[in-house]
Design a protein around this motif. Structure first.
Motif, mmCIF file in Angstrom:
data_model
loop_
_atom_site.group_PDB
_atom_site.id
_atom_site.type_symbol
_atom_site.label_atom_id
_atom_site.label_comp_id
_atom_site.label_asym_id
_atom_site.label_seq_id
_atom_site.Cartn_x
_atom_site.Cartn_y
_atom_site.Cartn_z
ATOM 1 N N THR A 267 78.412 11.806 15.794
ATOM 2 C CA THR A 267 77.230 12.709 15.153
ATOM 3 C C THR A 267 76.768 13.764 15.897
ATOM 4 O O THR A 267 76.718 14.956 15.586
ATOM 5 C CB THR A 267 76.387 11.848 14.540
ATOM 6 O OG1 THR A 267 76.606 10.721 13.815
ATOM 7 C CG2 THR A 267 75.208 12.592 13.892
ATOM 8 N N VAL B 251 76.433 16.428 7.933
ATOM 9 C CA VAL B 251 75.774 16.881 9.352
ATOM 10 C C VAL B 251 76.015 18.437 9.276
ATOM 11 O O VAL B 251 75.332 19.320 10.059
ATOM 12 C CB VAL B 251 76.619 16.133 10.401
ATOM 13 C CG1 VAL B 251 76.228 16.834 11.858
ATOM 14 C CG2 VAL B 251 76.092 14.699 10.343
ATOM 15 N N TYR C 189 84.931 10.499 9.912
ATOM 16 C CA TYR C 189 83.893 9.815 9.067
ATOM 17 C C TYR C 189 84.519 8.757 8.079
ATOM 18 O O TYR C 189 83.876 7.893 7.880
ATOM 19 C CB TYR C 189 82.880 10.706 8.430
ATOM 20 C CG TYR C 189 81.861 11.264 9.370
ATOM 21 C CD1 TYR C 189 80.781 10.279 9.797
ATOM 22 C CD2 TYR C 189 82.050 12.477 10.075
ATOM 23 C CE1 TYR C 189 79.639 10.700 10.569
ATOM 24 C CE2 TYR C 189 80.751 12.789 10.966
ATOM 25 C CZ TYR C 189 79.914 11.839 11.309
ATOM 26 O OH TYR C 189 78.758 12.397 12.099
#
Length: 433
Positions: free
Chosen positions: A150, A274, A254
């Motif tokens: 992340t 994100v 992801y």
């Protein structure tokens, strides 16, 4: 990839219309806000999936109507407020659709060795584990991997958001046209990235992405140092080639994470979430630096990005150990995504023993795990049907809640955690003599 290009087309339409009403710098700011609003749509679909599954069909129909209406507003609007409203609604609706697209992609390809190539075309083969192991070390490795990913995505998003701000400004003043050939560059770079990232089990993926990010940042210096010169074409080419690598990178990463996560429907689209959130916060400072032609500020910002990318993508010496612990200790958690088993790039070896028919395997499974006759009937439908739970319940003349109770009972006896885990276990299970 189809969703990504649709999103880009909507973004391009919004930029063109906003340029008719506001200054180029304001176009970039409004674009970042509209893109940030798409996060709402990315979250709505998973929340409905878990909390209000019966409302998904109706909500999807409403979303389709809203998207068409929003696009018409963008095309026909004669006031800036209407254009902004159309952009907000369109991006929220596209976020809702994108959540489904990413989840379906992860469901079908996350377990295959061609995941990165699948990400490129739709923009480690893992051993199945049937039970959830309460292994603190594996779970800690998973958390570290997710946090590191992340943060890395946030840094990379900041780099490409800053570049996008500069090129959107140039597009608004007519210096470059981002609506035609740059999209073709994006396709080429995505396909190349998919092929390169899949090499050697994606072991060189982080290094490749780091190199692409560093190269892309060079185009930012071109905008700062030679903003009024003739090098915009070269900078645009570098930027879109790097952007294709980035899209494949976060989509692949992801999707792989979703295999281990509990609420796995959320995770496949988290890279996009994100990216959009970071873009919303980075755009204004980037526009200020580009407008001021402040080379010192640009160098400082680039150094911060380089250090962050290096630490998150290259600086973790324990990354292989973390990934290995996560792979060995955590089972796949694709139960939330549902659907068919993921295909592989090459012809897979058959899992079912050749000497057993489906009925023989079913009988042996029922006898081994002590299933009731009713549970046998339900399992028989589950392992061969790709219908939704509601459709299966209708076929068996059961209520949805009753069907869930039977599935839960079968899972408990078989030691599995979900409907898809049960199906996987059934076909990989080998009867003992």
């Amino acid at each position: 990839m189809l969703f990504f290009f649709t999103f880009l087309a909507c973004e391009y339409l919004f930029d063109v219309r906003m340029a008719e009403f506001v200054s180029p710098n304001e176009v970039v700011i409004y674009e970042s806000l509209v893109i940030g609003a798409s996060v709402i749509g990315f979250f709505v679909r998973p929340i409905l999936y878990y909390r209000r599954p019966h409302a998904i069909d109706a909500t999807s129909d409403v979303t389709g109507v809203l998207l068409v209406a929003a696009l018409l507003l963008l095309i026909m609007a004669v006031q800036v407020e209407v254009v902004i409203t159309g952009g907000l609604v369109a991006c929220c609706a596209l976020g809702y659709c994108g959540s489904t697209a990413h989840a379906n992609f992860a469901r079908r390809f996350a377990r295959t060795p061609c995941l990165a190539r699948a990400a490129a075309l739709s923009v480690d083969a893992l051993e199945y584990g049937a039970k959830w192991h309460d292994d603190p070390e594996a779970k800690a490795a998973f958390r570290r991997a997710v946090v590191r990913l992340t943060v890395a995505t946030a840094y990379l998003s900041s780099v490409f958001a800053a570049l996008n701000a500069g090129f959107t400004t140039l597009h608004a003043v007519g210096a470059v046209d981002l609506g035609d050939w740059p999209r073709l560059l994006l396709v080429v770079s995505s396909l190349v990235a998919g092929a390169l990232f899949d090499l050697h089990g994606r072991s060189y993926m982080n290094i490749g992405m780091t190199c692409a990010a560093i190269l892309s940042t060079l185009s930012f210096f071109v905008l700062i140092v030679d903003g009024n010169g003739g090098n915009e074409l070269a900078a645009t080419i570098i930027f879109y080639l790097g952007l294709g690598f980035f899209v494949v990178f976060f989509t692949t990463k992801y999707a792989a994470v979703s295999l281990y996560a509990r609420w796995s429907y959320f995770w496949p689209c988290m890279g996009r979430v994100v990216n959009n959130v970071c873009s919303m916060f980075v755009t204004a400072p980037a526009v200020a630096i580009i407008s001021s032609q402040n080379v010192l500020a640009a160098v400082g910002a680039a150094l911060v990005m380089f250090v962050g990318i290096a630490i998150t993508l290259l600086g973790q010496l324990g990354q292989r150990a973390d990934d290995a612990a996560m792979r060995d200790g955590l089972p796949l958690a694709t139960d939330d995504l549902g659907g068919d088993l993921a295909p592989t790039c090459s012809d897979p070896e058959p899992v079912e023993a050749a000497e057993l028919t489906s009925d023989e395997r079913l009988d042996a499974f029922v006898a081994t795990f002590g299933l009731t006759e009713r549970e046998r009937d339900i399992l028989e439908v589950l392992v061969v049907s790709d219908q939704s739970v509601q459709d299966i319940a209708t076929t068996l003349f059961l209520s949805r809640s009753t069907l869930y109770r039977h599935i839960s009972s079968i899972n408990k006896k078989a030691g599995t955690a979900s409907r898809v885990a049960l199906i996987n276990f059934f076909w990989s299970w080998t009867p003992k003599d």
